[in-house]
Design a protein around this motif. Sequence first.
Motif, PDB file in Angstrom:
ATOM      1  N   TYR A 130     -55.406  49.225 -36.178  1.00  0.00           N
ATOM      2  CA  TYR A 130     -56.765  49.734 -35.994  1.00  0.00           C
ATOM      3  C   TYR A 130     -57.865  48.669 -36.023  1.00  0.00           C
ATOM      4  N   LEU A 131     -57.608  47.526 -36.628  1.00  0.00           N
ATOM      5  CA  LEU A 131     -58.687  46.565 -36.844  1.00  0.00           C
ATOM      6  C   LEU A 131     -58.538  45.275 -36.054  1.00  0.00           C
ATOM      7  N   LYS A 132     -57.357  45.008 -35.527  1.00  0.00           N
ATOM      8  CA  LYS A 132     -57.118  43.755 -34.818  1.00  0.00           C
ATOM      9  C   LYS A 132     -56.664  44.023 -33.388  1.00  0.00           C
ATOM     10  N   ASP A 133     -56.704  42.973 -32.581  1.00  0.00           N
ATOM     11  CA  ASP A 133     -56.225  43.090 -31.208  1.00  0.00           C
ATOM     12  C   ASP A 133     -54.714  43.254 -31.199  1.00  0.00           C
ATOM     13  N   PRO A 134     -54.154  43.956 -30.196  1.00  0.00           N
ATOM     14  CA  PRO A 134     -52.697  44.134 -30.120  1.00  0.00           C
ATOM     15  C   PRO A 134     -51.972  42.796 -30.087  1.00  0.00           C
ATOM     16  N   PHE A 135     -50.790  42.769 -30.703  1.00  0.00           N
ATOM     17  CA  PHE A 135     -50.023  41.521 -30.769  1.00  0.00           C
ATOM     18  C   PHE A 135     -49.133  41.371 -29.544  1.00  0.00           C
ATOM     19  N   TYR A 136     -49.156  40.172 -28.959  1.00  0.00           N
ATOM     20  CA  TYR A 136     -48.264  39.829 -27.858  1.00  0.00           C
ATOM     21  C   TYR A 136     -47.587  38.507 -28.201  1.00  0.00           C
ATOM     22  N   ASN A 137     -46.281  38.502 -28.120  1.00  0.00           N
ATOM     23  CA  ASN A 137     -45.543  37.276 -28.406  1.00  0.00           C
ATOM     24  C   ASN A 137     -45.679  36.325 -27.218  1.00  0.00           C
ATOM     25  N   THR A 138     -46.375  35.228 -27.430  1.00  0.00           N
ATOM     26  CA  THR A 138     -46.603  34.272 -26.340  1.00  0.00           C
ATOM     27  C   THR A 138     -45.678  33.057 -26.443  1.00  0.00           C
ATOM     28  N   ASP A 139     -44.746  33.086 -27.398  1.00  0.00           N
ATOM     29  CA  ASP A 139     -43.834  31.955 -27.553  1.00  0.00           C
ATOM     30  C   ASP A 139     -42.901  31.845 -26.356  1.00  0.00           C
ATOM     31  N   LYS A 140     -42.594  30.623 -25.985  1.00  0.00           N
ATOM     32  CA  LYS A 140     -41.630  30.342 -24.916  1.00  0.00           C
ATOM     33  C   LYS A 140     -40.558  29.403 -25.439  1.00  0.00           C
ATOM     34  N   HIS A 141     -39.420  29.423 -24.756  1.00  0.00           N
ATOM     35  CA  HIS A 141     -38.301  28.553 -25.125  1.00  0.00           C
ATOM     36  C   HIS A 141     -37.919  28.762 -26.599  1.00  0.00           C
ATOM     37  N   ILE A 142     -37.566  30.000 -26.921  1.00  0.00           N
ATOM     38  CA  ILE A 142     -37.219  30.367 -28.299  1.00  0.00           C
ATOM     39  C   ILE A 142     -35.752  30.025 -28.551  1.00  0.00           C
ATOM     40  N   HIS A 143     -35.492  29.267 -29.598  1.00  0.00           N
ATOM     41  CA  HIS A 143     -34.128  28.837 -29.920  1.00  0.00           C
ATOM     42  C   HIS A 143     -33.862  29.151 -31.381  1.00  0.00           C
ATOM     43  N   ILE A 144     -32.866  30.012 -31.671  1.00  0.00           N
ATOM     44  CA  ILE A 144     -32.604  30.480 -33.039  1.00  0.00           C
ATOM     45  C   ILE A 144     -31.119  30.382 -33.345  1.00  0.00           C
ATOM     46  N   LYS A 145     -30.829  29.917 -34.546  1.00  0.00           N
ATOM     47  CA  LYS A 145     -29.451  29.951 -35.047  1.00  0.00           C
ATOM     48  C   LYS A 145     -29.230  31.320 -35.676  1.00  0.00           C
ATOM     49  N   ILE A 146     -28.250  32.083 -35.176  1.00  0.00           N
ATOM     50  CA  ILE A 146     -28.098  33.468 -35.611  1.00  0.00           C
ATOM     51  C   ILE A 146     -26.868  33.722 -36.467  1.00  0.00           C
ATOM     52  N   ALA A 147     -25.942  32.792 -36.530  1.00  0.00           N
ATOM     53  CA  ALA A 147     -24.743  33.018 -37.349  1.00  0.00           C
ATOM     54  C   ALA A 147     -24.047  31.695 -37.653  1.00  0.00           C
ATOM     55  N   GLU A 148     -23.342  31.699 -38.788  1.00  0.00           N
ATOM     56  CA  GLU A 148     -22.538  30.544 -39.179  1.00  0.00           C
ATOM     57  C   GLU A 148     -21.353  31.043 -39.989  1.00  0.00           C
ATOM     58  N   GLN A 149     -20.169  30.761 -39.510  1.00  0.00           N
ATOM     59  CA  GLN A 149     -18.963  31.197 -40.200  1.00  0.00           C
ATOM     60  C   GLN A 149     -17.879  30.140 -40.042  1.00  0.00           C
ATOM     61  N   ASP A 150     -17.311  29.728 -41.181  1.00  0.00           N
ATOM     62  CA  ASP A 150     -16.340  28.641 -41.182  1.00  0.00           C
ATOM     63  C   ASP A 150     -16.978  27.423 -40.499  1.00  0.00           C
ATOM     64  N   SER A 151     -16.361  26.960 -39.438  1.00  0.00           N
ATOM     65  CA  SER A 151     -16.911  25.790 -38.738  1.00  0.00           C
ATOM     66  C   SER A 151     -17.608  26.184 -37.441  1.00  0.00           C
ATOM     67  N   LEU A 152     -17.789  27.511 -37.229  1.00  0.00           N
ATOM     68  CA  LEU A 152     -18.427  27.994 -35.999  1.00  0.00           C
ATOM     69  C   LEU A 152     -19.891  28.325 -36.241  1.00  0.00           C
ATOM     70  N   GLU A 153     -20.724  27.966 -35.287  1.00  0.00           N
ATOM     71  CA  GLU A 153     -22.153  28.275 -35.361  1.00  0.00           C
ATOM     72  C   GLU A 153     -22.589  28.923 -34.061  1.00  0.00           C
ATOM     73  N   ASP A 154     -23.376  30.012 -34.180  1.00  0.00           N
ATOM     74  CA  ASP A 154     -23.855  30.742 -33.004  1.00  0.00           C
ATOM     75  C   ASP A 154     -25.358  30.531 -32.844  1.00  0.00           C
ATOM     76  N   TYR A 155     -25.777  30.268 -31.610  1.00  0.00           N
ATOM     77  CA  TYR A 155     -27.192  30.063 -31.309  1.00  0.00           C
ATOM     78  C   TYR A 155     -27.583  30.964 -30.150  1.00  0.00           C
ATOM     79  N   ILE A 156     -28.872  31.333 -30.118  1.00  0.00           N
ATOM     80  CA  ILE A 156     -29.394  32.082 -28.982  1.00  0.00           C
ATOM     81  C   ILE A 156     -30.655  31.387 -28.472  1.00  0.00           C
ATOM     82  N   TYR A 157     -30.785  31.362 -27.162  1.00  0.00           N
ATOM     83  CA  TYR A 157     -31.965  30.796 -26.517  1.00  0.00           C
ATOM     84  C   TYR A 157     -32.559  31.853 -25.599  1.00  0.00           C
ATOM     85  N   LEU A 158     -33.888  32.025 -25.651  1.00  0.00           N
ATOM     86  CA  LEU A 158     -34.588  32.907 -24.736  1.00  0.00           C
ATOM     87  C   LEU A 158     -35.792  32.168 -24.173  1.00  0.00           C
ATOM     88  N   TYR A 159     -36.052  32.393 -22.922  1.00  0.00           N
ATOM     89  CA  TYR A 159     -37.252  31.791 -22.341  1.00  0.00           C
ATOM     90  C   TYR A 159     -38.494  32.497 -22.878  1.00  0.00           C
TER      91      TYR A 159
END
Length: 360
Positions: free
Chosen positions: A136-165
């Motif tokens: 009600y008090l602020k402007d609507p939020f829009y995610n303006t980030d680009k080239h998003i890179h996140i580590k999403i999992a780690e198990q034993d010696s394996l690591e999972d990553y995700i990338y989004l433009y």
Amino acid sequence: MKKLDWYILKKILITFVFVVGLLELIICVIDYTEKNDDFIKNELSSGLIWQYYLSFIPYIASLLTPITVFIATVFVTAKMAAKTEIVAILASGVSFKRMLFPYLIASVLIGSASFYLNSYVIPEANKFRLEFELQYLKDPFYNTDKHIHIKIAEQDSLEDYIYLYRYDVRRDVGSSVTLERVKGTQLVEKITARQINWDTTGRWTLKRWQRREIKNKREIITEGDELDTLLNLTPNDFGNKDRIWETMTMDELGRHIKLQKSRGADDVHIFEIEKYVRYMSPFTVIILMAIGVIVSAKKSRQGTGFQIALGFVIAFAFIITFILATAIAEAGSMNTILAIWMPNIIFTGVASLLYKTVPR
């Protein structure tokens, strides 16, 4: 505890509650005046506005607590000194250290209550407050980030990553997606997709995907139109993170810090600062109350007003020091714990120096 302890303790607590209540009233009136146009524009009911201020009041009270404790202590002690009550107390054989006992009890009570409220009660109230302000008090939020890179999992010696433009928070859709599974320095599996959509069932759906797997030094390629998958990721990870740490209880804060560290996120220190500040605040109450007693215990020719003014100067100096320490911690120029505790360390030294000037 003796009658003298109860007398001082009662005065401190009543004055503290009065000062907090008075400042809360002034702040709420000013805040309502500023936001009234938005309330009218959004046609908000009085019940919803009242609910907002019920969550706003404890938030402001937590911010004011260290300073209001200091002001209440200076006011009470200066009045006692002006009425020669402190001289009478010391003349009766009570040492200054012994006279500090009820102040210590008051600071521990207020500090403990503040810590519990800041850790578990106020974060729950902040969830509604921040959501209300965003809607009600602020402007609507829009995610303006680009080239998003996140580590999403780690198990034993394996690591999972995700990338989004880019990720569209309005439709919960990500574009130009890459999922990678790495073992050490070797790429084991890679999935690329045109889009990734969030399903209300709690799954992600990859659109126009292609999977490349390395097995026995051979590359296996499969592809399709849609692929459902479970990921350690939700749309909240792409949502508005402005002051999100204020909505987390201590348990939630600890879990979030652990999760962000596992992902290699670069904003972990912000949440660590919030955690350390919550642990620091009760000790701040004790230190500022001790300084308040010391600066106002001696009867002054300039009167009570001078001692109260001096108290405000010291309170202002503490606020400036705290702001500087927080900025240093956020910049990473110093160890986070040391930076956050720097105001307490400095003003403990100030209290020690001032203690030499008090009447015995």
